[in-house]
Design a protein around this motif. Structure first.
Motif, PDB file in Angstrom:
ATOM      1  N   VAL A   1      -5.420   4.416   1.725  1.00  0.00           N
ATOM      2  CA  VAL A   1      -5.542   3.122   2.405  1.00  0.00           C
ATOM      3  C   VAL A   1      -7.009   2.752   2.578  1.00  0.00           C
ATOM      4  CG1 VAL A   1      -5.145   1.898   4.593  1.00  0.00           C
ATOM      5  CG2 VAL A   1      -3.335   3.327   3.624  1.00  0.00           C
ATOM      6  N   GLU A   2      -7.806   3.730   3.076  1.00  0.00           N
ATOM      7  CA  GLU A   2      -9.224   3.468   3.318  1.00  0.00           C
ATOM      8  C   GLU A   2      -9.951   3.084   2.025  1.00  0.00           C
ATOM      9  OE1 GLU A   2     -10.856   3.440   6.158  1.00  0.00           O
ATOM     10  OE2 GLU A   2      -9.438   4.351   7.551  1.00  0.00           O
TER      11      GLU A   2
ATOM     12  N   PHE B   1      -2.634   9.850   1.963  1.00  0.00           N
ATOM     13  CA  PHE B   1      -2.208   8.480   2.255  1.00  0.00           C
ATOM     14  C   PHE B   1      -3.269   7.728   3.053  1.00  0.00           C
ATOM     15  CE2 PHE B   1       2.112   9.722   1.044  1.00  0.00           C
ATOM     16  CZ  PHE B   1       2.541   8.565   0.425  1.00  0.00           C
ATOM     17  N   VAL B   2      -3.838   8.421   4.054  1.00  0.00           N
ATOM     18  CA  VAL B   2      -4.870   7.773   4.873  1.00  0.00           C
ATOM     19  C   VAL B   2      -6.082   7.424   3.998  1.00  0.00           C
ATOM     20  CG1 VAL B   2      -6.478   8.077   6.803  1.00  0.00           C
ATOM     21  CG2 VAL B   2      -4.123   8.881   7.020  1.00  0.00           C
TER      22      VAL B   2
ATOM     23  N   LEU C   1       0.821  -1.218   0.000  1.00  0.00           N
ATOM     24  CA  LEU C   1       0.000   0.000   0.000  1.00  0.00           C
ATOM     25  C   LEU C   1       0.853   1.266   0.000  1.00  0.00           C
ATOM     26  CD1 LEU C   1      -2.907  -0.916   2.438  1.00  0.00           C
ATOM     27  CD2 LEU C   1      -3.092  -0.368   0.025  1.00  0.00           C
TER      28      LEU C   1
ATOM     29  N   ILE D   1      -9.112  -0.451   0.707  1.00  0.00           N
ATOM     30  CA  ILE D   1      -9.834  -1.506   1.416  1.00  0.00           C
ATOM     31  C   ILE D   1     -11.313  -1.496   1.007  1.00  0.00           C
ATOM     32  CG2 ILE D   1     -10.510  -2.390   3.687  1.00  0.00           C
ATOM     33  CD1 ILE D   1      -7.832  -1.149   4.712  1.00  0.00           C
ATOM     34  N   ASP D   2     -11.918  -0.280   0.891  1.00  0.00           N
ATOM     35  CA  ASP D   2     -13.298  -0.177   0.398  1.00  0.00           C
ATOM     36  C   ASP D   2     -13.436  -0.848  -0.969  1.00  0.00           C
ATOM     37  OD1 ASP D   2     -14.022   1.237   2.610  1.00  0.00           O
ATOM     38  OD2 ASP D   2     -14.026   3.194   1.634  1.00  0.00           O
TER      39      ASP D   2
ATOM     40  N   GLN E   1     -13.340  -4.558  -0.719  1.00  0.00           N
ATOM     41  CA  GLN E   1     -14.595  -5.085  -0.174  1.00  0.00           C
ATOM     42  C   GLN E   1     -15.729  -4.965  -1.191  1.00  0.00           C
ATOM     43  OE1 GLN E   1     -15.124  -2.934   3.507  1.00  0.00           O
ATOM     44  NE2 GLN E   1     -13.953  -4.453   4.663  1.00  0.00           N
TER      45      GLN E   1
END
Lengths: 98, 87
Positions: B57-58, B53-54, B29, B61-62, B65
């Protein structure tokens, strides 16, 4: 076989030596994992900072390129830590949902 | 053989494997989000860049999913992967 088992038989020092073996294995695994992670980081960091800082490879790694690489390394570490924190907190939230 | 059956060692290996999987994804990542978020490395990681960056990452993952859920749903509504793929 005989020599081997008599050297390491648990009966020789009742569990104490097998405990030590486990500890030694765990220590070695930890060291190997740390080395693998450092190599992984080094490789990716070198790739990224080379791309960012060395536009046209010249006769030497000049001063401004060295400065750029040094800064890039620090920012890559910052980014790694930020990503690690963000991923960890997301995992925590996902776990709380379940 | 005896060492592998050692429960202490076994749980240690499981925990380390878990940690290693985590670190592996962090490496992946960081590399991916570096491409998206980093223009020119400056003297410090500024707030805008950090939040990129945050978010990266979020959203990764979203996305993972979302893809998983959507595949699951298409599988349910159309019967099977092979059917929906040959449509």
């Amino acid at each position: 076989m005989d020599g081997f088992s008599s050297d390491f038989s648990p009966s020789a020092s009742a569990g104490g030596s097998s405990k030590l073996d486990t500890g030694a294995i765990m220590e070695q695994v930890k060291v190997q994992i740390a080395v693998a992670n450092a190599q992984e980081l080094l490789q990716r960091m070198t790739d990224k900072c080379f791309r960012k800082c060395i536009g046209k490879p010249g006769g030497s790694l000049d001063n401004s390129e060295q400065k750029c690489v040094a800064m890039c390394m620090d920012r890559y570490m910052d980014a790694w830590n930020t990503v690690s924190r963000a991923y960890n907190s997301r995992l925590q939230r996902e776990r709380a949902k379940m | 053989m005896e060492a592998a059956a050692d429960p202490e060692l076994q749980s240690f290996i499981e925990a380390e494997t878990q940690k290693q999987r985590f670190q592996g994804l962090v490496h992946q990542l960081t590399e991916l989000c570096w491409e998206k978020c980093m223009e020119k490395p400056g003297p410090k990681l500024d707030a805008r860049c950090e939040s990129c960056f945050v978010n990266c990452v979020e959203r990764f993952i979203d996305t993972s999913q979302f893809i998983l859920n959507r595949l699951e749903q298409t599988q349910k509504s159309r019967g099977s992967f092979s059917e929906s793929l040959t449509d």
